[in-house]
Design a protein around this motif. Structure first.
Motif, PDB file in Angstrom:
ATOM      1  N   ARG A 118       0.834  -1.206   0.000  1.00  0.00           N
ATOM      2  CA  ARG A 118       0.000   0.000   0.000  1.00  0.00           C
ATOM      3  C   ARG A 118       0.871   1.260   0.000  1.00  0.00           C
ATOM      4  NH1 ARG A 118      -5.493  -0.197   0.349  1.00  0.00           N
ATOM      5  NH2 ARG A 118      -5.036  -1.966  -0.979  1.00  0.00           N
ATOM      6  N   MET A 119       2.036   1.189   0.630  1.00  0.00           N
ATOM      7  CA  MET A 119       2.952   2.336   0.625  1.00  0.00           C
ATOM      8  C   MET A 119       3.599   2.514  -0.745  1.00  0.00           C
ATOM      9  SD  MET A 119       4.664   2.002   4.446  1.00  0.00           S
ATOM     10  CE  MET A 119       5.490   3.606   4.361  1.00  0.00           C
ATOM     11  N   ALA A 120       3.734   1.425  -1.473  1.00  0.00           N
ATOM     12  CA  ALA A 120       4.183   1.476  -2.870  1.00  0.00           C
ATOM     13  C   ALA A 120       5.438   2.319  -3.062  1.00  0.00           C
ATOM     14  CB  ALA A 120       3.053   2.019  -3.760  1.00  0.00           C
ATOM     15  N   GLY A 121       6.380   2.143  -2.157  1.00  0.00           N
ATOM     16  CA  GLY A 121       7.653   2.812  -2.348  1.00  0.00           C
ATOM     17  C   GLY A 121       7.683   4.245  -1.847  1.00  0.00           C
ATOM     18  N   ASP A 178       6.320  11.108   4.363  1.00  0.00           N
ATOM     19  CA  ASP A 178       5.623  11.810   3.278  1.00  0.00           C
ATOM     20  C   ASP A 178       4.160  11.385   3.192  1.00  0.00           C
ATOM     21  OD1 ASP A 178       8.026  12.946   2.730  1.00  0.00           O
ATOM     22  OD2 ASP A 178       8.429  11.793   0.906  1.00  0.00           O
ATOM     23  N   MET A 179       3.865  10.194   3.694  1.00  0.00           N
ATOM     24  CA  MET A 179       2.479   9.719   3.623  1.00  0.00           C
ATOM     25  C   MET A 179       1.635  10.259   4.785  1.00  0.00           C
ATOM     26  SD  MET A 179       2.769   5.782   2.347  1.00  0.00           S
ATOM     27  CE  MET A 179       0.976   5.620   2.110  1.00  0.00           C
ATOM     28  N   THR A 195      -7.365   2.479   2.554  1.00  0.00           N
ATOM     29  CA  THR A 195      -6.070   2.615   3.229  1.00  0.00           C
ATOM     30  C   THR A 195      -6.258   3.290   4.576  1.00  0.00           C
ATOM     31  OG1 THR A 195      -5.008   2.839   1.072  1.00  0.00           O
ATOM     32  CG2 THR A 195      -3.730   3.539   2.981  1.00  0.00           C
ATOM     33  N   CYS A 196      -5.984   2.561   5.645  1.00  0.00           N
ATOM     34  CA  CYS A 196      -6.127   3.110   6.999  1.00  0.00           C
ATOM     35  C   CYS A 196      -5.142   4.269   7.181  1.00  0.00           C
ATOM     36  CB  CYS A 196      -5.853   2.013   8.036  1.00  0.00           C
ATOM     37  SG  CYS A 196      -6.049   2.583   9.741  1.00  0.00           S
ATOM     38  N   PRO A 197      -5.611   5.396   7.711  1.00  0.00           N
ATOM     39  CA  PRO A 197      -4.698   6.540   7.859  1.00  0.00           C
ATOM     40  C   PRO A 197      -3.637   6.320   8.940  1.00  0.00           C
ATOM     41  CG  PRO A 197      -6.824   7.016   8.883  1.00  0.00           C
ATOM     42  CD  PRO A 197      -6.968   5.695   8.176  1.00  0.00           C
ATOM     43  N   PHE A 243      -1.626   2.507   7.284  1.00  0.00           N
ATOM     44  CA  PHE A 243      -1.803   2.176   5.867  1.00  0.00           C
ATOM     45  C   PHE A 243      -2.196   0.725   5.606  1.00  0.00           C
ATOM     46  CE2 PHE A 243       2.013   5.073   6.277  1.00  0.00           C
ATOM     47  CZ  PHE A 243       1.262   6.231   6.355  1.00  0.00           C
ATOM     48  N   ALA A 244      -2.756   0.074   6.601  1.00  0.00           N
ATOM     49  CA  ALA A 244      -3.270  -1.275   6.358  1.00  0.00           C
ATOM     50  C   ALA A 244      -4.475  -1.177   5.424  1.00  0.00           C
ATOM     51  CB  ALA A 244      -3.698  -1.915   7.678  1.00  0.00           C
TER      52      ALA A 244
END
Ligand code: FES
Ligand code: FES
Ligand code: FES
Lengths: 353, 353, 353
Positions: A312-315, A320-321, C54-56, C59-60
């Motif tokens: 889900r983080m995809a790099g 930053d997220m 996507t859980c904040p 990110f799960a």
């Protein structure tokens, strides 16, 4: 600084766990640690040697070769190197052995049944900086085997998982976790680069693993503690157990563990672990049952979830997220800041040279 | 110049081996050569046609279509092209065939049972520049079949392997290699872009393959020669055999080969090979046993090692990794320099236009 | 503008098909639409909810959690969110629920048995802009099931395939295509962003599928029509059938379909489809036979060919490759231009802000 994915650049000025002592014998054992390829073996003297696993000739992995006494022979064209990394034999032509023909040698220490290697550029730090595990010497405990798993996951997401045990009730409801909704009291302390995160769930039924190991009955009401000591980059001592509510911890049933996560590449890690308990030490099959349950929790619950997070983080970079920061994140966030500071410090130091 | 991994940009102004003649018949045969996608077939006249394998309409691979007499029909929407590359039929609407509707046509020559294609931009070089193999016409030899393997490896690492046969004793101890530690005398000569690397191992027991093929007994002492002729990019004639120590080569037992490595993409290659011998020609099963041994050595010894080297290089440039240069590397290093010069020359020439 | 491969940036100011209504029930169903990760479920009221998957927190993926009434519980640490996206429960520590703790909520509409989601940034466009399918309500038709396939292919190459049905005779000779060489008359009309491409093959034997479904005998001569209505990004209504040559379409045998291609990521797509016919409605097994034939044509003929095209394009831009434009390409080319204009318009609009 270049950063790829959720993985950080590695802090290198550290002693890294590379193996359980019992894993290193008279064969060539490869490890990739913080991006470096190493080959390990036990010399005739009993000391462990750690060398670069990349032949300087044509870059063959040395562990594909063979061990001749204390000398490693490359499996491609037969160059030989001693435990200090010097080339001691070239079987071809005039037998020339240029000075450039050497393997990097790494400093090695064995402590508490673990093999530690210094990955830094300069002189190794004093071995007193290595986290110790006196619990591994406790003769009254029943221990599982010394396990190592390789995980296709970056270290930071595994450390996140281990430093926020609030996941247990949700991800491991049928094994390690207390019932969902059990109140938890968490305190986090930082001393130097060490973080101690203590978690207490008072007055609740025992997690299933304690019932299964006959540490408590399903109708008991217990206090459950799970205290995590973390040292960089992912060295955990976990002290956990239950006691009848209001009882003294000394009277409790301990089911604790050593868990050491080591960055292999930016996207993969080693996971060394051993569990131990102070009850039902001699019940046949109980240790094996605990091992099977832990492996199942890791591989069918933790790993898929952390893998999903990674995907889900995809790099993208973690910060930053803009992750939501909650009180229960304190330990994991502080550990990230310790690692960021270590890496930034090394980068600044390198800049000075 | 952009360079990816250990692979070089391709030299294109060369005749490239694309097939054994017997591989090309009345069906559409694809090859990817130096990054170009080609489709090959034998015309009714017996001549081989080589066209771009990419339909100009929507880029379907032409080899997924069908051959109608000497015309290729695209398998997606049915456009047809002749052996010269011209569009000769559009089955739809008003049947328009714009001039832009064509496939690139490549010049083709068949020599020594091999199909050669000119990959350059301009007029092909004279076919006298193609390396010849008179040994393939030698009627007194026993030949294996005409083999082609596809390898997921860049050509330069395979050429390195073949031009430094000092690896044989270490990587192929049970088949092709002489005993480890056997003395070797190597001489390397360069003439134009051709490199001749001759290797002699005098006065040693025969390699296992000679024992297995009853060319010598285990207690014989022989001189073992292995001479490699290399032409760009990876065209090898290998002359090898044994003779009783001190004897004349003419009296020896030859076990030689043609081995042609062709770059497909930057990371993959074709490997064409055929072996032949001048002894025990009629022993039933011996040719098949040699083929099986060679395939096993390639696929269980050479390929895994070269793959490990490729992985260890991890996309870095060979020279940037500062390989250790030893006397036995002379031929492989000179071949790399020939290829570097050919590529640089083409880049400079292209700059002139 | 950055463009990767043959895939375009996504037009977002559109209602997107995300599911057949019957696919969404009381479980958490994930979809990745135009690069966004969504989780869908049907609320107790019967309305469909669409939230960010996507859980904040860490990110799960939310769909790995559980549905509690109309609330979604994250499977990692147990945060809960309602159908509007608000965090309604944090089980840990002091139970803090920061305002930033929310999931994006998407507008949802159900029409014609399909679930549509607004992917744009602002207010959704009127639902009158959603393409309608009255044919799905026609009670006299025999329908196949409501199918969804996921394809590892960019949407533009699938739309190309469907808007140029001249491929049928070549790629589907044994099922959907008329005989190769059958004359075809094509007309293309554009109205707003809708394209209508009508194709007629008069006076030829029936395609095999009509013989197999007993709509015509092998010796009949029929007019075959295949009319495609396209709306962005890949919403097709296909009206197709045969009638005795010169007959009136109203008397014909219809074998039509709804086919909706939705971009998932830049290189993958969803494919929703349903077929229906107005003949032999009650013949046992015929619907299943049609389904099996369609799945086989998609997966053994269309998909491999489009995959081969994608591989041959190797990430290059469609226009940069200078495709040959033929009369039969008109509809597909106009559809590309509609998409390019939508994307450019959104980019310009975004620039204004
Ligand atoms: S690669 Fe090690 S000796 Fe050649
Ligand atoms: S792609 Fe070849 S005819 Fe269309
Ligand atoms: S990732 Fe969802 S609650 Fe932590």
């Amino acid at each position: 600084m270049e950063r790829s994915g959720s993985a950080m650049t590695f802090a290198r000025e550290l002693w890294y766990t590379v193996a359980w002592s019992e894993q290193i014998g008279r064969s060539l054992t490869p490890r990739t640690i913080a991006g470096d390829h190493l080959v390990l073996y036990r010399q005739l003297s009993g000391d462990v040697a750690a060398l670069s696993d990349t032949c300087p000739h044509r870059f063959a992995p040395m562990h594909l070769g063979s061990l001749v006494d204390d000398v490693v022979q490359c499996g491609y064209h037969g160059l030989r190197f001693d435990a200090g990394g010097a080339c001691v034999h070239n079987p071809h032509g005039n037998g020339a052995k240029p000075k450039a023909a050497r393997l990097r040698r790494y400093d090695v220490v064995e402590l508490d049944g673990l093999v530690w290697v210094w990955m830094g550029a300069g002189e190794p730090a004093d071995i007193s900086t290595i986290p110790r595990f006196p619990e591994l010497h406790e003769s009254s405990y029943a221990f599982t085997g010394a396990h190592m798993m390789t995980m296709d996951l970056p270290i930071d997401l595994i450390v996140d998982n281990l430093l926020d045990l609030s996941h247990a009730a949700y991800l491991h409801p049928a094994t390690l976790g207390a019932a969902q909704g059990t109140k938890d009291i968490t305190s986090v302390k930082k001393a130097g680069n060490r973080i101690q995160s203590n978690r207490l769930m008072p007055g609740a039924p025992p997690a299933f693993v304690f019932q299964a190991t006959e540490a408590a009955g399903p109708d008991d009401i217990v206090d459950y503690w799970a205290n995590m000591r973390w040292d960089p980059p992912g060295v955990f001592s976990m002290d956990a157990g239950i006691v009848a509510t209001g009882g003294r911890k000394e009277d409790g049933r301990i089911l604790s563990s050593v868990q050491i996560v080591v960055p292999s590449t930016e996207g993969s890690s080693y996971y060394f672990w051993k569990m131990f308990r102070n009850y039902n030490e001699d019940v046949p099959g109980m240790t094996e049952a605990i091992e099977a349950a832990v492996v199942q929790a890791f591989s069918t619950e933790d790993e898929p979830m952390v893998r999903a997070v990674r995907d889900r983080m995809a790099g993208r970079n973690f910060w930053d997220m803009r992750p939501l920061l909650l009180p229960q994140d304190s330990a994991a966030v502080q550990a990230r800041r310790v690692m960021d500071a270590l890496i930034a410090g090394e980068a600044a130091g390198a800049g000075d040279i």
